[in-house]
Design an enzyme around this catalytic site. Structure first.
Site, short mmCIF file in Angstrom:
data_model
loop_
_atom_site.label_atom_id
_atom_site.label_comp_id
_atom_site.label_asym_id
_atom_site.label_seq_id
_atom_site.Cartn_x
_atom_site.Cartn_y
_atom_site.Cartn_z
N THR A 42 47.86 50.17 45.98
CA THR A 42 47.46 51.25 45.06
C THR A 42 48.65 51.66 44.17
O THR A 42 49.80 51.35 44.47
CB THR A 42 47.03 52.49 45.87
OG1 THR A 42 48.16 52.90 46.67
CG2 THR A 42 45.84 52.21 46.77
N SER A 43 48.33 52.42 43.13
CA SER A 43 49.41 52.94 42.27
C SER A 43 50.37 53.79 43.09
O SER A 43 51.59 53.78 42.84
CB SER A 43 48.82 53.80 41.15
OG SER A 43 48.13 52.98 40.24
N GLU A 44 49.82 54.51 44.07
CA GLU A 44 50.68 55.38 44.88
C GLU A 44 51.68 54.54 45.69
O GLU A 44 52.86 54.88 45.79
CB GLU A 44 49.80 56.24 45.82
CG GLU A 44 48.98 57.31 45.11
CD GLU A 44 47.85 56.77 44.23
OE1 GLU A 44 47.34 55.67 44.52
OE2 GLU A 44 47.50 57.42 43.23
N ILE A 84 35.79 55.51 21.93
CA ILE A 84 35.67 55.05 20.55
C ILE A 84 34.25 54.53 20.30
O ILE A 84 33.68 54.73 19.22
CB ILE A 84 36.73 53.97 20.24
CG1 ILE A 84 38.12 54.62 20.19
CG2 ILE A 84 36.42 53.24 18.93
CD1 ILE A 84 39.29 53.64 20.19
N HIS A 85 33.67 53.89 21.30
CA HIS A 85 32.30 53.38 21.16
C HIS A 85 31.26 54.51 21.23
O HIS A 85 30.08 54.28 20.96
CB HIS A 85 31.99 52.37 22.27
CG HIS A 85 32.52 50.98 22.01
ND1 HIS A 85 33.86 50.68 21.96
CD2 HIS A 85 31.87 49.81 21.76
CE1 HIS A 85 34.02 49.39 21.72
NE2 HIS A 85 32.84 48.84 21.59
N GLY A 86 31.66 55.70 21.64
CA GLY A 86 30.73 56.82 21.73
C GLY A 86 29.61 56.50 22.70
O GLY A 86 29.84 55.86 23.73
N PRO A 98 39.65 47.89 58.73
CA PRO A 98 38.90 49.14 58.57
C PRO A 98 39.80 50.38 58.62
O PRO A 98 39.61 51.32 57.86
CB PRO A 98 37.92 49.12 59.75
CG PRO A 98 37.71 47.66 60.02
CD PRO A 98 39.01 46.98 59.71
N GLU A 137 45.67 44.99 45.84
CA GLU A 137 47.04 44.46 45.90
C GLU A 137 48.07 45.60 45.88
O GLU A 137 49.18 45.46 45.35
CB GLU A 137 47.29 43.40 44.81
CG GLU A 137 46.34 42.21 44.99
CD GLU A 137 46.79 40.89 44.40
OE1 GLU A 137 47.98 40.73 44.12
OE2 GLU A 137 45.92 40.02 44.24
N1 COS Z 1 59.82 41.08 50.33
C1 COS Z 1 60.39 40.68 51.50
N2 COS Z 1 60.44 41.49 52.60
C2 COS Z 1 59.93 42.73 52.49
C3 COS Z 1 59.36 43.20 51.31
C4 COS Z 1 59.31 42.32 50.19
N3 COS Z 1 58.76 42.71 49.03
N4 COS Z 1 58.95 44.48 51.49
C5 COS Z 1 59.27 44.79 52.74
N5 COS Z 1 59.87 43.74 53.36
C6 COS Z 1 60.40 43.69 54.73
C7 COS Z 1 61.43 44.78 54.90
O1 COS Z 1 62.71 44.33 54.50
C8 COS Z 1 61.38 45.04 56.39
O2 COS Z 1 62.11 44.03 57.06
P1 COS Z 1 63.12 44.40 58.28
O3 COS Z 1 62.24 44.87 59.40
O4 COS Z 1 63.80 43.11 58.59
O5 COS Z 1 64.03 45.47 57.76
C9 COS Z 1 59.91 44.80 56.73
O6 COS Z 1 59.37 43.99 55.67
C10 COS Z 1 59.12 46.09 56.81
O7 COS Z 1 59.21 46.74 55.54
P2 COS Z 1 59.07 48.30 55.36
O8 COS Z 1 59.88 48.98 56.41
O9 COS Z 1 59.34 48.62 53.95
O10 COS Z 1 57.52 48.52 55.71
P3 COS Z 1 56.66 49.86 55.58
O11 COS Z 1 55.67 49.82 56.63
O12 COS Z 1 57.56 51.07 55.50
O13 COS Z 1 55.95 49.84 54.14
C11 COS Z 1 54.70 49.09 52.24
C12 COS Z 1 55.71 48.82 53.36
C13 COS Z 1 54.09 50.48 52.20
C14 COS Z 1 55.41 48.80 50.95
C15 COS Z 1 53.60 48.05 52.54
O14 COS Z 1 52.91 48.37 53.72
C16 COS Z 1 52.63 47.83 51.45
O15 COS Z 1 52.90 47.13 50.46
N6 COS Z 1 51.41 48.40 51.59
C17 COS Z 1 50.33 48.10 50.68
C18 COS Z 1 49.54 46.96 51.20
C19 COS Z 1 48.71 46.36 50.14
O16 COS Z 1 49.16 46.07 49.03
N7 COS Z 1 47.45 46.13 50.44
C20 COS Z 1 46.56 45.60 49.49
C21 COS Z 1 45.59 44.71 50.13
S1 COS Z 1 46.16 43.12 50.35
S2 COS Z 1 45.42 42.22 48.75
#
Ligand code: COS
Length: 394
Positions: A377-379, A349-351, A138, A375
């Site tokens: 966001t774009s951001e 296009i479909h109007g 949440p 999976e």
């Molecule tokens: N593959 C392997 N390891 C990864 C990795 C990847 N793609 N991305 C990050 N890691 C590791 C990092 O190397 C780091 O390891 P160490 O602590 O050993 O250095 C650890 O994971 C933490 O990574 P990071 O510091 O980058 O984490 P952050 O909290 O700064 O941010 C993001 C990570 C924002 C990229 C992450 O939280 C994310 O993807 N958020 C979106 C979540 C999402 O997609 N949700 C959708 C719902 S699930 S379907």
């Protein structure tokens, strides 16, 4: 030892001839069985059970699971080509087995122990077991590392407490991959571990299925853990503190797959747009003869081809064992934004017809909105791309 690079443990590609006949069979299944049912599924919010059985028989639940565990063991390029084929119809159909071939199984494939693989992968591959992935909460979406669900050591196991939100396929799931905090003193990623939790574990409660904007037929709900006790061998890989990395590796692969799905949906929308533009007459001729309509078609076709090229090139690199975290994020970002623009033009296009539910583009317009959100966001994809660029630059 859990590998850093999420390619370890993935299936090798199957031989090209077998793959080609599988792809043809999937394309036929999509065109002959799924496309005719799109409207029904959107209206009833339900994919018929008989169709799910046909999906199992085709092997769709096990596309990405290694052959030694009963799956088809597709390589990444092969998986992406299948994703493009599946994108030619409503995304809700893919969702039925999407968690089994993606976020609901790959944590086990990448980082599971042999015993965990033997226990779950054959059932996930056949579709007998439905897998689901519990990361979001949440108060925790994009900032996944700050998740609050707790897994507290108790005797020879753990006790889970917390709520997971918007969990795809949770209403049908048999096993959840749950990211939970095992180290309360470590508020970030390093305190997170991943668990395999059977859905019939006492102390698990499901919320009611959410009513969604689109992708009707695919169901999400809350999964609530209230003193849910799991044995120590539920910990993925048997190592605490690795769960966040497991989740990120799973999402890397998932994002590439989603790039393929978005590309497929865009191709379908473009076909719908061309057919409509050629059939619809205004001012005494087909609207396809008007240059402003042609410009929309050209933009959509060009952007879709660019997404296909990016997604396939990234898949090939990953098949070669390269780390593609940046490129997978680029695929998800570009392809999901691209299909949003293509869907918008298709409606234009479909109007007036594009706003009416009798036309597929109205449904796809709603369906594709989710691609820019789930999976990651774009951001978040942009953030990952930039971080990787800066990391590469030293
Ligand atoms: N593959 C392997 N390891 C990864 C990795 C990847 N793609 N991305 C990050 N890691 C590791 C990092 O190397 C780091 O390891 P160490 O602590 O050993 O250095 C650890 O994971 C933490 O990574 P990071 O510091 O980058 O984490 P952050 O909290 O700064 O941010 C993001 C990570 C924002 C990229 C992450 O939280 C994310 O993807 N958020 C979106 C979540 C999402 O997609 N949700 C959708 C719902 S699930 S379907």
């Amino acid at each position: 030892m859990i590998p850093e690079n999420g390619t370890c443990g993935e299936g090798m590609a199957i031989d090209p001839e077998t793959f080609d006949s599988l792809l043809r069979a999937i394309e036929r299944f999509v065109a002959e069985r799924l496309v005719p049912l799109e409207d029904d599924v959107d209206r009833t919010d339900r994919v018929p059970d008989a169709l799910v059985e046909e999906m199992k028989a085709l092997g769709l639940f096990g596309l990405t699971i290694p052959e030694e565990f009963g799956g088809l063991g597709l390589g990444i390029e092969q998986e992406v080509r299948v994703a493009i084929a599946l994108g030619q119809t409503s995304p809700a159909f893919r969702s039925i087995f999407g968690t089994n071939i993606g976020i609901g199984s790959q944590g086990i494939v990448f980082d599971g122990t042999d015993a965990q693989k033997r226990r779950y992968l054959p059932g996930l591959a056949s579709g007998e077991i439905i897998g689901s992935f519990c990361l979001t909460e949440p108060d925790v979406g994009s900032d996944a590392a700050s998740l609050k669900t707790r897994a507290t050591r108790a005797g020879d196991g753990y006790v889970l407490n917390g709520t997971k939100r918007y969990i795809t396929n949770a209403p049908r799931a048999n096993v959840f991959t749950v990211m939970a905090r095992t180290d309360p003193d470590e508020p970030g990623a390093r305190g997170v571990s991943a668990f395999l939790v059977d859905a019939d574990t006492p102390g698990i409660r499901l919320g009611k299925p959410e009513r969604k904007m689109g992708q009707k037929g695919a169901h999400v709900c809350d999964v609530v853990f209230e003193d849910a006790r799991v044995p120590a061998d539920a910990l993925i890989g048997g190592i605490e503190g690795q769960g966040f990395k497991t989740a990120m590796k799973v999402l890397d692969r998932g994002r590439l797959h989603m790039g393929g799905v978005c590309t497929g949906v865009a191709q379908r929308l473009i076909r719908e747009s061309v057919a409509y533009a050629m059939g619809r007459r205004q001012f005494g001729r087909a609207i396809s003869e008007f240059q402003l309509v042609q410009a929309m078609l050209a933009d959509s076709e060009t952007e879709c081809a660019a997404a296909a090229a990016l997604v396939l090139a990234t898949a090939r690199r990953r098949d070669r064992g390269e780390r593609v975290t940046k490129e997978a994020a680029m695929c998800k970002y570009f392809a999901s934004e691209m299909v949003g623009r293509v869907a918008d033009r298709a409606v234009q296009i479909h109007g007036g017809a594009g706003y009416i539910s009798d036309y597929a583009v109205e449904r796809f317009y709603r369906d594709v909105r989710l691609f820019r959100i789930y999976e990651g966001t774009s951001e978040i994809q942009k953030l990952i791309i930039a971080r990787e660029m800066l990391r590469e630059a030293g």
